[in-house]
Design a protein around this motif. Structure first.
Motif, mmCIF file in Angstrom:
data_model
loop_
_atom_site.group_PDB
_atom_site.id
_atom_site.type_symbol
_atom_site.label_atom_id
_atom_site.label_comp_id
_atom_site.label_asym_id
_atom_site.label_seq_id
_atom_site.Cartn_x
_atom_site.Cartn_y
_atom_site.Cartn_z
ATOM 1 N N ASN A 96 1.004 -1.146 -0.043
ATOM 2 C CA ASN A 96 0.096 -0.155 0.037
ATOM 3 C C ASN A 96 0.964 1.327 -0.074
ATOM 4 O O ASN A 96 0.358 2.408 0.877
ATOM 5 C CB ASN A 96 -1.026 0.173 1.163
ATOM 6 C CG ASN A 96 -0.449 -0.115 2.693
ATOM 7 O OD1 ASN A 96 1.008 -0.036 2.665
ATOM 8 N ND2 ASN A 96 -0.928 -0.320 3.540
ATOM 9 N N ALA A 97 1.896 1.233 -0.805
ATOM 10 C CA ALA A 97 2.777 2.470 -1.115
ATOM 11 C C ALA A 97 1.861 3.715 -1.575
ATOM 12 O O ALA A 97 1.116 3.195 -2.294
ATOM 13 C CB ALA A 97 4.085 2.043 -1.789
ATOM 14 N N PRO A 98 2.303 4.965 -1.298
ATOM 15 C CA PRO A 98 1.618 5.916 -1.971
ATOM 16 C C PRO A 98 1.896 5.967 -3.617
ATOM 17 O O PRO A 98 2.899 5.294 -3.878
ATOM 18 C CB PRO A 98 2.200 7.150 -1.243
ATOM 19 C CG PRO A 98 3.581 6.741 -0.673
ATOM 20 C CD PRO A 98 3.237 5.319 -0.213
ATOM 21 N N ASP A 99 1.279 6.715 -4.256
ATOM 22 C CA ASP A 99 1.819 6.702 -5.743
ATOM 23 C C ASP A 99 2.891 7.660 -5.796
ATOM 24 O O ASP A 99 3.907 7.065 -6.634
ATOM 25 C CB ASP A 99 0.525 7.662 -6.260
ATOM 26 C CG ASP A 99 -0.849 6.763 -6.478
ATOM 27 O OD1 ASP A 99 -0.851 5.655 -7.142
ATOM 28 O OD2 ASP A 99 -1.648 7.263 -5.849
ATOM 29 N N LEU A 100 3.258 8.574 -5.081
ATOM 30 C CA LEU A 100 4.343 9.164 -5.242
ATOM 31 C C LEU A 100 4.962 9.527 -3.886
ATOM 32 O O LEU A 100 4.291 9.704 -2.934
ATOM 33 C CB LEU A 100 3.888 10.777 -6.029
ATOM 34 C CG LEU A 100 3.423 10.802 -7.223
ATOM 35 C CD1 LEU A 100 2.143 11.592 -7.126
ATOM 36 C CD2 LEU A 100 4.254 11.332 -8.490
ATOM 37 N N GLY A 101 6.379 9.794 -4.030
ATOM 38 C CA GLY A 101 7.001 10.095 -2.803
ATOM 39 C C GLY A 101 8.396 10.939 -2.912
ATOM 40 O O GLY A 101 8.857 10.901 -3.986
ATOM 41 N N GLN A 102 8.688 11.780 -1.997
ATOM 42 C CA GLN A 102 9.888 12.410 -1.896
ATOM 43 C C GLN A 102 10.996 11.480 -1.619
ATOM 44 O O GLN A 102 10.961 10.930 -0.493
ATOM 45 C CB GLN A 102 9.622 13.382 -0.904
ATOM 46 C CG GLN A 102 10.721 14.652 -0.700
ATOM 47 C CD GLN A 102 10.196 15.910 -1.445
ATOM 48 O OE1 GLN A 102 9.180 16.132 -1.192
ATOM 49 N NE2 GLN A 102 11.322 16.431 -1.823
ATOM 50 N N ILE A 103 11.843 11.280 -2.349
ATOM 51 C CA ILE A 103 13.331 10.834 -2.127
ATOM 52 C C ILE A 103 14.676 11.514 -2.535
ATOM 53 O O ILE A 103 14.768 12.102 -3.615
ATOM 54 C CB ILE A 103 13.175 9.347 -2.962
ATOM 55 C CG1 ILE A 103 12.023 8.554 -2.637
ATOM 56 C CG2 ILE A 103 14.489 8.656 -2.572
ATOM 57 C CD1 ILE A 103 11.955 7.335 -3.436
ATOM 58 N N GLU A 104 15.453 11.618 -1.608
ATOM 59 C CA GLU A 104 16.558 12.327 -1.689
ATOM 60 C C GLU A 104 17.324 11.602 -3.012
ATOM 61 O O GLU A 104 17.590 10.267 -2.913
ATOM 62 C CB GLU A 104 17.469 12.623 -0.475
ATOM 63 C CG GLU A 104 16.752 13.700 0.224
ATOM 64 C CD GLU A 104 16.850 13.560 1.677
ATOM 65 O OE1 GLU A 104 17.468 14.426 2.252
ATOM 66 O OE2 GLU A 104 16.514 12.551 2.297
#
Lengths: 443, 308
Positions: A96-104
């Motif tokens: 159930n991961a989100p569609d988008l995520g902030q990743i460095e």
């Protein structure tokens, strides 16, 4: 006796129930991995987007208003390494991961290796947007591949030299343009009772920025295996340079981001900081008494006349495996990181320094900054941004690498061992971590 | 906060022991030398100072603006800006901080009440009824005391994901209403303070089991229940790992998690520093109030128990 047996059975049942749940979850995330086609859904879509940037909601609200058919819901949490990355991995595991995520940038390879990201290269719009980004920021999201794209660059952290123009002037010291001059200046600053800078034993990212500027390469991936090289020629040069400054008591070694550290800058004990563009805000709030006394210059160079800059930080917006709306997610991520309205909003609310060439020319980034004596400091960073080497690659286990190197750096700052030894240990630990995770390592 | 928790745990028995050994102590009192007494005071004084200094620092830091925070004496006041700081905190992002505080009260308050009720019923049943598997059940519960909540968070997340309850109020609330230690404490206390004769008497009078429990037994167990409640309240209030894993929406965060999230981005957004400081100070106020209010109850409760 009987009751013990029954307890054991109950315990066993519970454990196997958990195991089954785990397996099912694992299977779920695996099956969502083939979202290779980038087609519009043809219906109203709601995307979830996780970011820890305060105020990013404002930009998202603009999008939601203009795009009633693609609504974006913002979720939040602590900064990446403080828990959100682990949450992403848990969510990928549970399906159930989100569609988008902030990743460095330095965490992207980790997600790629764990098969957590969708290749945005399937979307034409994404491939077409390459020209809008600075070469090196695009290099950070392609991870050294030809036409695979694992995120849309959001911001960047080109490095320059923050320095106390008033103190340098009063003491008749020239602002250094090479690292050699920087060391000479360090001696003079020490004679004047200050330290030229603080060597941060916990910010391995800063050190990596120095290596990046020197042309070093810590990791390489030829598509099959990873090469780890924390102790190459450039890294050794940089390590020896700072080792010398530490041993001769020419730099202070306060733990970064602490009150003592802030105070050292606020009280004028420390005179310069080799930091990224976002550091402007750190000094402003950490050393408020020094307002008007700071300036920014391009970073000192290893060879006189060079034009090279390192980078410290920066992040991307990635799309997670399991999304059913690749097209819409990519469209939103592009808008968030390329449109003038979004970039202006992100800059206002969170001092996000854009990764696009056009973004560097935002009117708000052309103004003089009062804290820096009215200097239009972002011009310097815009120049530095074009000088960052596009080929620097991060490894897939950076959290571990940072931890191991940082342990050695802390010891070295206290006089036990050297920075180079710390890098050697980090190198060995990184290779064994990669092997332990069955990630192939090239000899 | 863990220290406070442990202290509550020890306290009921400690005060009972003190009461029991009271005469002893009085008899021995005059013979105690000045030196051991002074030594005891010094040790106590040092520890008190050790525990209070951080709180004092927090109190002082919350009254300063960002500039003074780094440049003035960390243990003494500079410009008094406490109310401006609180105002700014409450105003930040439409009062999201107050929302977190309210959430914490909800999770910890309601959660602890329900947990106490369930634990007391379970402990009471284990103490007062004979049924097959009683000891096994009790041992399993006791085993539960040994499993740290942190270790359960990830399995819980995977289970809650299956039923799509992650990132909801229930994700934090449901696991909070389980208190194996409360069951243990209730059982021990029910055995000691609820006489079987009384239960028989009430059965003879025609009261059902449920009625007996709620009108008779629960009153006798009250001091233990207050302790269970306090325990659970504090542990839910401080539970951080579960919300960290379960929650994504800011409006569901408890205050601990919200402050942690802010604190983790201080490098990038230094203006959050004052908010984290003032927010931390305010967030311990409800805990202190709960303690002060409830301390009175379990003290009198223990007193009544001892007189019988």
């Amino acid at each position: 006796m009987r009751s013990t047996k029954r307890a054991a059975t109950a315990a066993l049942l519970t454990v196997s129930a958990l195991a089954v749940a785990g397996c099912a979850a694992g299977g779920g995330s695996g099956s969502g991995g083939d979202a290779a086609s980038c087609e519009p859904a043809g219906e109203d879509v709601t995307l979830t987007f996780t970011s820890w940037i305060p105020g990013i909601e404002d930009a998202v609200a603009m999008w939601n208003e203009e795009n009633p058919d693609i609504q974006v819901e913002v979720q939040t949490g602590p900064s990446g390494n403080a828990g959100t990355y682990q949450n992403f991995f848990n969510q990928l595991e549970a399906g159930n991961a989100p569609d988008l995520g902030q990743i460095e940038y330095d965490a992207l390879p980790n997600f790629r290796v764990q098969d957590g990201l969708v290749d945005l290269g399937a979307c034409e719009d994404v491939l077409a947007a390459e020209d809008q980004f600075l070469d090196w920021t695009w290099g950070q999201v392609t991870l050294g591949t030809e036409d695979e794209v694992y995120g849309i660059p959001q911001d960047q952290g080109p490095m320059a030299l923050f320095y106390r123009s008033d103190l340098f002037e009063q003491n008749g010291i020239e602002v250094p343009t090479t690292w050699e001059e920087y060391r000479e200046a360090a001696v003079k600053v020490r004679e004047a009772g200050g330290y030229i800078t603080n060597f941060s034993d916990s910010d391995i990212n800063q050190f990596a920025g120095f290596v990046w500027q020197a042309g070093g390469q810590w990791f390489e991936n030829d598509g099959d295996a990873w090469t780890v090289n924390l102790t190459g020629e450039e890294s050794t040069t940089v390590a020896d340079y700072w080792q010398d400054l530490i041993e001769n008591d020419l730099v202070s070694t306060y733990p970064a981001w602490t009150d003592e550290w802030n105070n050292a800058y606020n009280s004028g004990e420390v005179w310069t900081w080799n930091s990224a563009v976002w550091g402007a805000n750190s000094i402003l709030s950490g050393a408020p008494d020094t307002s008007g006394n700071w300036s920014v210059a391009l970073a000192p160079q290893w060879n006189a006349g060079d034009q090279k800059a390192g980078n410290w930080g920066g992040s991307s917006i990635a799309v997670f495996n399991g999304t059913e709306h690749l097209y819409e997610a990519a469209k939103f991520a592009l808008w968030l990181n390329t449109s003038e309205e979004a970039l202006t909003s992100l800059n206002e609310t969170a001092q996000i320094y854009p990764a696009t060439t056009a973004g560097l020319e935002l009117p708000v980034l052309k103004e003089g900054v009062e804290f820096y004596g009215g200097q239009p400091i972002y011009d310097v960073f815009a120049e530095a941004a074009t000088q960052v080497d596009p080929n620097f690659t991060w490894g897939p286990t950076m959290t571990q690498t940072y931890g191991d190197v940082s342990d050695g750096f802390k010891a070295a700052a206290q006089g036990n061992g050297t920075l180079l030894e710390a890098l050697e240990e980090g190198q060995a630990a990184t290779i064994s971590t990669l092997e332990a995770q069955s990630i192939p390592v090239a000899e | 906060m863990t220290t406070t928790t442990t202290m509550t745990a020890v306290n009921p028995t400690a005060s009972r022991r003190r009461r029991g050994g009271g005469q002893d102590a009085v008899g021995r009192g005059p013979r105690e030398g000045v030196i051991p007494r002074t030594a005891a005071f010094i040790v106590m004084g040092v520890f008190t100072l050790y525990f209070l200094t951080p709180i004092w620092w927090l109190l002082i830091a919350s009254t300063k603006d960002r500039g003074d925070l780094f440049s003035t004496n960390p243990l003494w006041f500079a410009d008094f800006r406490f109310f401006e700081n609180v105002g700014a905190l409450v105003a930040y992002r439409d009062g999201v901080y107050l929302r977190w505080l309210l959430n914490s009260l909800l999770y910890a308050g309601v959660g602890a009440v329900v947990a106490t009720l369930l634990a007391s019923m379970c402990g009471y049943a284990l103490a007062k009824y004979r049924f097959p598997g009683r000891e096994t059940l009790f041992n399993v519960v006791l085993g539960g005391v040994l499993v740290p909540a942190t270790a359960l968070a990830l399995p819980l997340f995977l289970l809650f994901s299956q039923v799509q309850l992650t990132n909801t109020f229930w994700a934090v609330f449901l696991p909070s209403i389980v208190s194996p230690f409360g069951v243990y404490l209730s059982r021990v206390f029910a055995e000691a303070s609820v006489p079987d004769e009384l239960l028989e008497a009430s059965r003879l009078d025609g009261a059902g089991e449920v009625r007996t429990f709620f009108t008779v037994s629960i009153r006798l167990m009250f001091p233990a229940l207050v302790t269970v409640f306090l325990f659970q309240f504090v542990s839910i209030w401080n539970n951080f790992f579960l919300p960290l894993i379960m929650l994504r929406s800011e409006e569901l965060f408890p205050v601990t998690y919200g402050l942690y999230a802010w604190n983790s981005t201080i490098n990038q957004f230094p203006e959050l520093r004052t908010f984290v400081l003032v927010g931390s100070l305010l967030s311990i106020v409800p805990l202190i109030i709960t303690f002060l209010l409830l301390q009175r109850y379990w003290r009198t409760g223990l007193g009544t128990g001892a007189l019988k």
